[in-house]
Design an enzyme around this catalytic site. Structure first.
Site, mmCIF file in Angstrom:
data_model
loop_
_atom_site.group_PDB
_atom_site.id
_atom_site.type_symbol
_atom_site.label_atom_id
_atom_site.label_comp_id
_atom_site.label_asym_id
_atom_site.label_seq_id
_atom_site.Cartn_x
_atom_site.Cartn_y
_atom_site.Cartn_z
ATOM 1 N N CYS A 154 47.909 -37.895 21.136
ATOM 2 C CA CYS A 154 47.870 -39.254 20.564
ATOM 3 C C CYS A 154 46.575 -39.525 19.812
ATOM 4 O O CYS A 154 46.537 -40.409 18.960
ATOM 5 C CB CYS A 154 48.094 -40.290 21.659
ATOM 6 S SG CYS A 154 46.818 -40.291 22.939
ATOM 7 N N HIS B 266 51.689 -46.902 26.880
ATOM 8 C CA HIS B 266 51.345 -46.899 25.447
ATOM 9 C C HIS B 266 52.627 -46.665 24.643
ATOM 10 O O HIS B 266 52.794 -45.623 24.003
ATOM 11 C CB HIS B 266 50.290 -45.819 25.177
ATOM 12 C CG HIS B 266 49.601 -45.954 23.856
ATOM 13 N ND1 HIS B 266 49.776 -47.045 23.014
ATOM 14 C CD2 HIS B 266 48.720 -45.131 23.205
ATOM 15 C CE1 HIS B 266 49.044 -46.885 21.926
ATOM 16 N NE2 HIS B 266 48.398 -45.736 22.020
ATOM 17 N N GLN C 254 52.781 -45.580 20.808
ATOM 18 C CA GLN C 254 52.487 -44.170 20.537
ATOM 19 C C GLN C 254 53.749 -43.315 20.680
ATOM 20 O O GLN C 254 53.981 -42.392 19.899
ATOM 21 C CB GLN C 254 51.396 -43.671 21.485
ATOM 22 C CG GLN C 254 50.968 -42.248 21.216
ATOM 23 C CD GLN C 254 50.261 -42.080 19.880
ATOM 24 O OE1 GLN C 254 49.333 -42.824 19.582
ATOM 25 N NE2 GLN C 254 50.685 -41.116 19.069
ATOM 26 N N ASP D 297 46.493 -35.403 26.491
ATOM 27 C CA ASP D 297 45.711 -36.613 26.220
ATOM 28 C C ASP D 297 44.333 -36.399 26.845
ATOM 29 O O ASP D 297 44.131 -35.451 27.622
ATOM 30 C CB ASP D 297 46.434 -37.835 26.827
ATOM 31 C CG ASP D 297 45.781 -39.169 26.456
ATOM 32 O OD1 ASP D 297 44.949 -39.193 25.529
ATOM 33 O OD2 ASP D 297 46.094 -40.187 27.106
ATOM 34 N N ARG E 109 52.412 -43.652 13.299
ATOM 35 C CA ARG E 109 52.134 -44.941 13.942
ATOM 36 C C ARG E 109 52.426 -46.068 12.951
ATOM 37 O O ARG E 109 52.969 -47.101 13.304
ATOM 38 C CB ARG E 109 50.659 -45.026 14.389
ATOM 39 C CG ARG E 109 50.257 -44.062 15.495
ATOM 40 C CD ARG E 109 50.934 -44.412 16.808
ATOM 41 N NE ARG E 109 50.668 -45.778 17.232
ATOM 42 C CZ ARG E 109 49.581 -46.188 17.893
ATOM 43 N NH1 ARG E 109 48.670 -45.330 18.248
ATOM 44 N NH2 ARG E 109 49.435 -47.463 18.244
ATOM 45 N N ARG F 125 46.065 -55.174 23.013
ATOM 46 C CA ARG F 125 45.549 -53.974 23.705
ATOM 47 C C ARG F 125 44.624 -54.474 24.805
ATOM 48 O O ARG F 125 43.620 -55.137 24.529
ATOM 49 C CB ARG F 125 44.806 -53.056 22.731
ATOM 50 C CG ARG F 125 44.050 -51.949 23.443
ATOM 51 C CD ARG F 125 43.559 -50.866 22.536
ATOM 52 N NE ARG F 125 44.651 -50.000 22.123
ATOM 53 C CZ ARG F 125 44.481 -48.804 21.566
ATOM 54 N NH1 ARG F 125 43.272 -48.327 21.336
ATOM 55 N NH2 ARG F 125 45.531 -48.069 21.223
HETATM 56 N N1 NVA Z 1 44.928 -42.468 27.545
HETATM 57 C C1 NVA Z 1 44.113 -42.881 26.419
HETATM 58 C C2 NVA Z 1 44.953 -43.102 25.212
HETATM 59 C C3 NVA Z 1 44.186 -43.497 23.977
HETATM 60 C C4 NVA Z 1 45.054 -43.748 22.804
HETATM 61 C C5 NVA Z 1 43.351 -44.150 26.798
HETATM 62 O O1 NVA Z 1 43.938 -45.045 27.410
HETATM 63 O O2 NVA Z 1 42.163 -44.238 26.469
HETATM 64 N N1 CP Z 2 46.363 -43.197 19.673
HETATM 65 C C1 CP Z 2 45.785 -44.423 19.623
HETATM 66 O O1 CP Z 2 46.313 -45.439 20.137
HETATM 67 O O2 CP Z 2 44.623 -44.451 18.926
HETATM 68 P P1 CP Z 2 43.575 -45.652 18.836
HETATM 69 O O3 CP Z 2 42.942 -45.799 20.192
HETATM 70 O O4 CP Z 2 42.608 -45.203 17.777
HETATM 71 O O5 CP Z 2 44.308 -46.906 18.444
#
Ligand code: NVA
Ligand code: CP
Length: 303
Positions: free
Chosen positions: A260, A132, A135, A220, A288, A105
């Site tokens: 998500c 992502h 997800q 989101d 997930r 990540r």
């Molecule tokens: N768009 C959000 C998704 C989190 C799972 C982010 O990147 O923070």
């Molecule tokens: N939806 C998602 O990826 O959640 P986290 O940021 O908690 O991993």
């Protein structure tokens, strides 16, 4: 040695691979719920590199590897030499000699493509600023379990043209459903991603128009990880893009709601919607676990 199969983008899978993988995910879910052993990845090790926070991604990968008979290592750049400037290319080669798979990540998508180029084990995208895809596996599994085929339906994505939006565009392109995106001007998805998607994907500025008759409504957060400084300016621009009872009213009467998570109640969605009867967010989060277990089996056992 064969090149490893990576999962950096939803587009790394074909439509039939997604369908097969998610059929296996539902089977793994049944085995897990019935406490039946399914240790298909015995002694395999997953390294998990997190440059951003996570609840779902971290726990689902770690629990998933344990349930499959393997193990997972949580690596934060604060603790490993990557954070002190060791090149990502070197990190990729070193980790490849010690573990069976790497999940990352990170911020720039390019970080993960560089890592994958130098890794000799499969690399999984656990979220970048651009995509992502894990997800989307869970979201699609949730749709399939509730409603079956997704081809030909209308999905309305309301909010920021961000990583989640990009992965939804990829899904629409691969699986042949209509995607209406309602986002404020200047917050459009990436033009190249949009262009590749073809006529299945439309930008519709008006939220109600985008949601009308939709079978699935998705949103989101307005400020993603790394955009914390823009929180208040974004809150003002995105205010008209909230999913609430009025939005749900114009959608199909059996429409589902997905997010998500983490969610900000009162911003992108109201509490009555996310906690209401059409919301499937808790199953979506649980999936997930199951879909990523199927993904890890696919990457390690089928290639
Ligand atoms: N768009 C959000 C998704 C989190 C799972 C982010 O990147 O923070
Ligand atoms: N939806 C998602 O990826 O959640 P986290 O940021 O908690 O991993």
């Amino acid at each position: 040695m064969n090149q490893p199969r990576h999962f950096l983008s939803l587009l790394d899978l074909s439509a039939s691979e997604i369908t097969d993988l998610l059929t296996r995910a539902t089977e793994l879910k049944r085995l897990q719920h019935q406490h039946q052993e399914h240790r298909t990845l015995k002694n395999r090790v997953l390294a998990m590199l997190f440059e951003k926070s996570s609840t779902r991604t971290r726990v689902s990968f770690e629990a998933g590897m344990n349930q499959l008979g393997g193990s997972a290592l949580f690596l934060s750049p604060r603790d490993i030499q990557l954070g002190r400037g060791e090149p990502i290319e070197d990190t990729a080669r070193v980790l490849s000699g010690m573990v069976d798979m790497i999940m990352v990540r990170t911020f720039e998508h390019e970080n993960i493509t560089r890592l994958a180029r130098y890794a000799s084990v499969p690399v999984i995208n656990g979220l970048t600023d651009r995509e992502h895809p894990c997800q989307l596996l869970a979201d699609l599994q949730t749709w399939f379990e509730h409603r079956g085929d997704i081809q030909g339906i209308t999905v309305a994505y309301i909010g920021d043209g961000n990583n989640m939006c990009h992965s939804w565009i990829h899904a629409a392109r691969l699986l042949g459903f209509r995607l209406n995106i309602a986002c404020p001007e200047d917050y459009d998805p990436d033009a190249a991603i949009l262009q590749m998607a073809g006529k299945n994907v439309l930008i519709i500025r008006d939220l109600m128009e985008a949601a009308e008759g939709a079978h699935l409504l998705v949103t989101d957060v307005w400020a993603s990880m790394g955009q914390e400084g823009e929180q208040s300016s974004r809150a003002a621009v995105f205010k008209p893009y909230q999913i609430n009872a009025d939005t749900m009213k114009v959608a199909d009467k059996d429409a589902l709601f997905m997010h998500c998570l983490p969610a900000h109640r009162g911003e992108e969605v109201t509490a009555d919607v996310i906690d209401g009867p059409q919301s499937v967010v808790w199953e979506e989060a649980e999936n997930r676990l199951h879909s990523q277990k199927a993904l890890m089996e696919f990457l390690l056992l089928s290639h």
